[in-house]
Design an enzyme around this catalytic site. Structure first.
Site, PDB file in Angstrom:
ATOM      1  N   THR A  11     -22.366   5.121  -5.356  1.00 38.96           N
ATOM      2  CA  THR A  11     -22.219   6.521  -4.932  1.00 38.96           C
ATOM      3  C   THR A  11     -22.271   6.520  -3.408  1.00 38.96           C
ATOM      4  OG1 THR A  11     -24.591   7.030  -4.853  1.00 38.96           O
ATOM      5  CG2 THR A  11     -23.495   7.293  -6.984  1.00 38.96           C
ATOM      6  N   ALA A  52     -27.409   3.905  -4.120  1.00 38.40           N
ATOM      7  CA  ALA A  52     -27.789   5.240  -3.646  1.00 38.40           C
ATOM      8  C   ALA A  52     -27.946   5.133  -2.134  1.00 38.40           C
ATOM      9  CB  ALA A  52     -29.099   5.675  -4.292  1.00 38.40           C
ATOM     10  N   ILE A  54     -30.216   0.121  -2.594  1.00 37.09           N
ATOM     11  CA  ILE A  54     -30.202   1.039  -1.453  1.00 37.09           C
ATOM     12  C   ILE A  54     -28.964   0.754  -0.611  1.00 37.09           C
ATOM     13  CG2 ILE A  54     -31.426   1.826   0.604  1.00 37.09           C
ATOM     14  CD1 ILE A  54     -32.897   2.426  -2.054  1.00 37.09           C
ATOM     15  N   LYS A  55     -28.198   1.817  -0.359  1.00 40.89           N
ATOM     16  CA  LYS A  55     -26.983   1.650   0.439  1.00 40.89           C
ATOM     17  C   LYS A  55     -27.291   2.077   1.868  1.00 40.89           C
ATOM     18  CE  LYS A  55     -22.148   2.515  -0.715  1.00 40.89           C
ATOM     19  NZ  LYS A  55     -21.269   3.536  -1.275  1.00 40.89           N
ATOM     20  N   VAL A  56     -26.978   1.194   2.815  1.00 38.02           N
ATOM     21  CA  VAL A  56     -27.220   1.501   4.227  1.00 38.02           C
ATOM     22  C   VAL A  56     -25.920   1.285   4.995  1.00 38.02           C
ATOM     23  CG1 VAL A  56     -29.672   0.845   4.142  1.00 38.02           C
ATOM     24  CG2 VAL A  56     -27.966  -0.860   4.805  1.00 38.02           C
TER      25      VAL A  56
END
Ligand code: E4P
Length: 229
Positions: free
Chosen positions: A27, A56, A82-84
Site C-alpha cells: 500500500t 504500510a 514498514i515502507k520508508v
C-alpha cells in the site's frame, strides 16, 4: 517470483488472495486515501487476509517521527513491512528497524545508486518504480536489470528487488526474465495475466466437443464406484 498486490481495496485483496497466488500486499498513502478508510483498520484487515508481507508506509519525513509511526504500524501484525521513502531519514529508519528484525520496504527508488544504499541499509525490499520511469521516457526495466545484476555480485546484499509501479503484463514478464524477486501488481494487471484469446477459443472448442459426447467425468466415476461395490 513472488506476487504482491498493489492496493488497499479489501474486496480486491480477498478476491485475489482466494486464487492462492498472492504472496503479499503493498500500500502507499495514495492507495490508502483511495480506499477512503482509516489506515490502521485497513492494514490490520489486510494482514488478517494475507499472511505474507503487507507494506504500510510511514508519512513522516524525519527519522524520529518515522520511528514513532513505524512502532504503531509494526504493532498491528508481525507481517507488516514498514515502507520508508528513499531519503537519508528513510534509510536511517530502515537500518534502525532492521536492527530490530522488523521488515522494511524502501520505496520511491529510481536509480541503481539508491538501490545500493537501500541494500547497505539492509532493506528487506527495494521498490524501483518502472512505470513512472517509463512515463518520463526512460525504460524502467533497465533499472530492474541493473539492480538485479548488482545484487547478484554481492552476497552480503540480501535485499529483494520488488518491482513497483507496474502498468501491464509486459512489465511482469520482463521483471521475471530479469530475475526480480517480487512484482507488486495492481489487481487489474494480475487479472490480465490470465488472459489470452486462444485460451478462450480453445476452451470453447473443447467444451463443445465434450458436450457432444454426452459424457460426464463424475458420472463415469460413480458408475465405476457402483460397479466395484
Ligand atoms: C508500490 O509499492 C508503489 O507504491 C506503487 O507500485 C506505485 O505505483 P504507481 O506508480 O502506479 O502509483
Amino acid at each position: 517470483m513472488k506476487f504482491f498486490v498493489d492496493t488497499a481495496d479489501l474486496a480486491e485483496i480477498r478476491d485475489l488472495a482466494d486464487s492462492g497466488l498472492v504472496d503479499g500486499v503493498t500500500t502507499n498513502p495514495s492507495l490508502i486515501a483511495k480506499s477512503g478508510r482509516n489506515m490502521l483498520d485497513v492494514i490490520a484487515e489486510i494482514c488478517d487476509v494475507v499472511p505474507g508481507p503487507v507494506s504500510a508506509e510511514v508519512t513522516a519525513t524525519e527519522h524520529a517521527d518515522m520511528m514513532a509511526e513505524a512502532e504503531v504500524l509494526a504493532a498491528i501484525a508481525p507481517n507488516v513491512a514498514i515502507k520508508v521513502p528513499l531519503t537519508p531519514d528513510g534509510l536511517k529508519t530502515c537500518k534502525a528497524l532492521r536492527d530490530r528484525d522488523i521488515m522494511v520496504n524502501v520505496t520511491l527508488c529510481f536509480s541503481s545508486a539508491q538501490a545500493v544504499l537501500a541494500a547497505k541499509a539492509d532493506a528487506s525490499f527495494i521498490s524501483p518504480f518502472v512505470g513512472r520511469l517509463d512515463d518520463i521516457g526512460l525504460r524502467g526495466l533497465d533499472l530492474i536489470e541493473d539492480i538485479v545484476e548488482i545484487f547478484s555480485q554481492h552476497d552480503a546484499f540480501e535485499t529483494e528487488v520488488l518491482v513497483a509501479s507496474i502498468r501491464g503484463p509486459a512489465h511482469v514478464v520482463e521483471s521475471a526474465m530479469a530475475g526480480a524477486h517480487v512484482a507488486t501488481l495492481p489487481p487489474g494487471v494480475l487479472r490480465q495475466l490470465y488472459q489470452h484469446p486462444l485460451t478462450d477459443k480453445g476452451l470453447a472448442a473443447f467444451l463443445k466437443d465434450w458436450k457432444a459426447t454426452g459424457q460426464s467425468i463424475l458420472e463415469q466415476a460413480n458408475e465405476r464406484k457402483n460397479a466395484a461395490e
